[in-house]
Design a protein around this motif. Structure first.
Motif, short mmCIF file in Angstrom:
data_model
loop_
_atom_site.label_atom_id
_atom_site.label_comp_id
_atom_site.label_asym_id
_atom_site.label_seq_id
_atom_site.Cartn_x
_atom_site.Cartn_y
_atom_site.Cartn_z
N ILE A 75 42.79 38.78 36.24
CA ILE A 75 42.79 39.94 37.15
C ILE A 75 41.52 39.95 37.97
CG2 ILE A 75 42.65 42.46 37.24
CD1 ILE A 75 44.48 42.48 34.72
N MET A 76 40.37 39.80 37.31
CA MET A 76 39.10 39.85 38.03
C MET A 76 38.95 38.66 38.97
SD MET A 76 37.77 42.68 37.21
CE MET A 76 36.21 42.39 38.07
N ARG A 77 39.41 37.50 38.54
CA ARG A 77 39.32 36.33 39.42
C ARG A 77 40.15 36.55 40.68
NH1 ARG A 77 41.44 32.52 36.23
NH2 ARG A 77 39.46 32.03 35.24
N ALA A 78 41.34 37.11 40.52
CA ALA A 78 42.18 37.37 41.68
C ALA A 78 41.52 38.36 42.63
CB ALA A 78 43.54 37.89 41.23
N VAL A 79 40.96 39.43 42.08
CA VAL A 79 40.28 40.43 42.92
C VAL A 79 39.13 39.78 43.68
CG1 VAL A 79 38.84 42.50 42.88
CG2 VAL A 79 40.96 42.43 41.55
N ASN A 80 38.33 39.00 42.99
CA ASN A 80 37.14 38.40 43.61
C ASN A 80 37.50 37.33 44.63
OD1 ASN A 80 35.30 40.03 42.22
ND2 ASN A 80 35.33 38.67 40.44
N GLN A 81 38.72 36.82 44.54
CA GLN A 81 39.19 35.84 45.53
C GLN A 81 39.92 36.50 46.68
OE1 GLN A 81 41.54 33.16 43.12
NE2 GLN A 81 39.76 31.98 42.44
N GLY A 82 39.98 37.84 46.64
CA GLY A 82 40.67 38.57 47.70
C GLY A 82 42.16 38.68 47.51
N GLU A 86 47.91 39.94 43.77
CA GLU A 86 48.12 39.13 42.57
C GLU A 86 47.53 39.83 41.35
OE1 GLU A 86 48.86 36.00 39.81
OE2 GLU A 86 49.83 36.75 41.62
N ALA A 87 46.38 40.46 41.53
CA ALA A 87 45.79 41.23 40.43
C ALA A 87 46.72 42.36 39.99
CB ALA A 87 44.43 41.79 40.85
N PHE A 88 47.31 43.04 40.97
CA PHE A 88 48.24 44.12 40.65
C PHE A 88 49.47 43.58 39.92
CE2 PHE A 88 46.62 46.77 44.48
CZ PHE A 88 45.49 47.12 43.75
N ARG A 89 49.93 42.41 40.33
CA ARG A 89 51.09 41.82 39.65
C ARG A 89 50.78 41.52 38.19
NH1 ARG A 89 53.01 37.35 37.79
NH2 ARG A 89 51.09 36.19 38.28
N LEU A 90 49.59 40.99 37.94
CA LEU A 90 49.19 40.70 36.56
C LEU A 90 49.12 41.98 35.73
CD1 LEU A 90 46.38 38.11 37.35
CD2 LEU A 90 48.54 37.62 36.19
N ILE A 91 48.62 43.04 36.35
CA ILE A 91 48.55 44.33 35.66
C ILE A 91 49.95 44.83 35.35
CG2 ILE A 91 47.89 46.76 35.93
CD1 ILE A 91 45.46 45.71 37.56
N ASP A 92 50.85 44.71 36.33
CA ASP A 92 52.23 45.14 36.11
C ASP A 92 52.88 44.36 34.96
OD1 ASP A 92 52.02 46.92 38.19
OD2 ASP A 92 53.03 45.65 39.66
N GLU A 93 52.62 43.06 34.91
CA GLU A 93 53.17 42.24 33.82
C GLU A 93 52.67 42.72 32.47
OE1 GLU A 93 52.38 38.13 34.33
OE2 GLU A 93 54.12 37.79 35.64
N LEU A 235 38.47 49.43 37.21
CA LEU A 235 38.87 48.48 38.24
C LEU A 235 38.94 49.17 39.59
CD1 LEU A 235 39.73 45.63 39.02
CD2 LEU A 235 42.10 46.29 38.50
N GLU A 236 39.50 50.37 39.62
CA GLU A 236 39.55 51.13 40.88
C GLU A 236 38.15 51.41 41.40
OE1 GLU A 236 40.56 53.47 44.16
OE2 GLU A 236 41.64 51.93 43.04
N ALA A 237 37.23 51.74 40.50
CA ALA A 237 35.85 51.97 40.92
C ALA A 237 35.25 50.70 41.52
CB ALA A 237 35.01 52.45 39.74
N TYR A 238 35.56 49.57 40.93
CA TYR A 238 35.05 48.30 41.47
C TYR A 238 35.67 47.99 42.83
CZ TYR A 238 34.20 43.29 41.94
OH TYR A 238 33.85 42.04 42.43
N LEU A 239 36.96 48.23 42.96
CA LEU A 239 37.62 47.96 44.23
C LEU A 239 37.01 48.79 45.36
CD1 LEU A 239 41.38 47.82 43.10
CD2 LEU A 239 39.98 45.91 43.91
N ARG A 240 36.62 50.02 45.06
CA ARG A 240 35.98 50.86 46.07
C ARG A 240 34.60 50.34 46.47
NH1 ARG A 240 37.93 55.24 42.85
NH2 ARG A 240 35.80 55.56 42.07
N GLU A 241 33.96 49.57 45.56
CA GLU A 241 32.64 49.02 45.84
C GLU A 241 32.68 47.77 46.71
OE1 GLU A 241 29.47 49.82 44.67
OE2 GLU A 241 29.99 51.57 43.46
N LEU A 242 33.84 47.11 46.75
CA LEU A 242 33.91 45.85 47.49
C LEU A 242 33.67 46.08 48.98
CD1 LEU A 242 37.00 44.19 45.75
CD2 LEU A 242 34.59 43.60 45.49
N PRO A 243 32.96 45.16 49.62
CA PRO A 243 32.60 45.34 51.04
C PRO A 243 33.79 45.65 51.94
CG PRO A 243 31.43 43.48 50.11
CD PRO A 243 32.42 43.92 49.07
N GLU A 244 34.92 44.97 51.72
CA GLU A 244 36.07 45.17 52.61
C GLU A 244 36.67 46.54 52.47
OE1 GLU A 244 37.51 42.44 49.19
OE2 GLU A 244 35.69 42.80 50.38
#
Length: 246
Positions: A75-82, A86-93, A235-244
């Motif tokens: 999950i984290m690798r997918a997020v960090n790769q943009g 895919e991260a959401f799909r892994l969470i859903d699984e 994870l949501e807190a981290y996503l809000r921190e990402l530059p994009e």
């Protein structure tokens, strides 16, 4: 963590490690695995981290209890790769797996109700006088005959031998035990834990020995569900921190 900020918000590997009870090698390993974004480097080549890396580490450590180390890493690798989708799909699984485990537990409890006094026994698929052979029973349970033989070796089922053919014959009690073994195996219980439970049910003629195991199973599923919620929040807190997303 504020007191550990170095040089305008930069964190040393040891700062990040100590804040979470980890080793500096673990921090480096997480970065190499893609759990953390790539670290900056000083002019002398030393790694430097930021509050963003700290947020990534918090998210990862919060995801592990609910999703497991491997899935949390993915999950984290997918997020960090943009690849957030895919991260959401892994969470859903992972959530789907938890739901499947809950349904398995319900199936186990349903199977156990067949053992209660006065309950109607499940009909056995007979292939011979007074019982069923290994092939038909294996097909009924959706397993291989070799699995039934392995369960017999572990004491989960105790078929008798047909005196004329030498074939294994499973009576109604054996079918019941095999059904319980299959459901408990689906629930993640190893054979060495299932065997004494089935033995106690045989000896006691009741379900009391399984009560503690089922309660523990319920507790583990609930704990996993809550851990998933905690992981989602970090994870949501981290996503809000990402530059994009800033």
């Amino acid at each position: 963590m504020g007191k550990n900020l170095q040089n305008g918000g930069r964190l040393r590997p040891v700062d990040l490690a100590r804040a979470h009870g980890l080793s500096t090698q673990a921090i480096r390993n997480y970065e190499e695995a893609g759990v953390l974004p790539a670290a900056g480097r000083t002019p002398h080549g030393y790694r430097t981290y930021t509050a963003l890396h700290a947020a990534a580490l918090r998210a990862f450590l919060a995801l592990v209890p609910g999703h497991g180390h491997r899935t949390a890493t993915s999950i984290m690798r997918a997020v960090n790769q943009g690849a957030v989708e895919e991260a959401f799909r892994l969470i859903d699984e992972s959530h789907a797996g938890l739901l499947d485990d809950r349904q398995t537990l319900q199936a186990v409890e349903s199977a156990l109700r067949d053992l209660e006094p006065g309950a109607e026994p499940a009909p056995a698929a007979t292939s011979g006088p007074g019982g069923t052979f290994v092939g038909p029973l294996a097909r009924r349970l959706g397993i291989r005959p070799a699995t039934l033989r392995k369960w017999e070796h572990a004491g989960l089922v105790r078929p008798r031998r047909d005196p004329r053919t030498g074939y294994r014959v499973y009576d109604e009690a054996d079918v019941r035990d095999a059904r319980l073994a299959r459901q408990l195996r689906r629930g993640g219980y190893p054979l060495e834990q299932i065997a004494p439970l089935i033995a106690h049910v045989r000896a006691a003629g009741g379900l009391e020995p399984l009560a503690a195991a089922l309660a523990d199973w319920h507790g583990r599923l609930s704990a996993r569900g809550r851990a998933m919620l905690a992981g989602a929040a970090e994870l949501e807190a981290y996503l809000r921190e990402l530059p994009e997303n800033g």
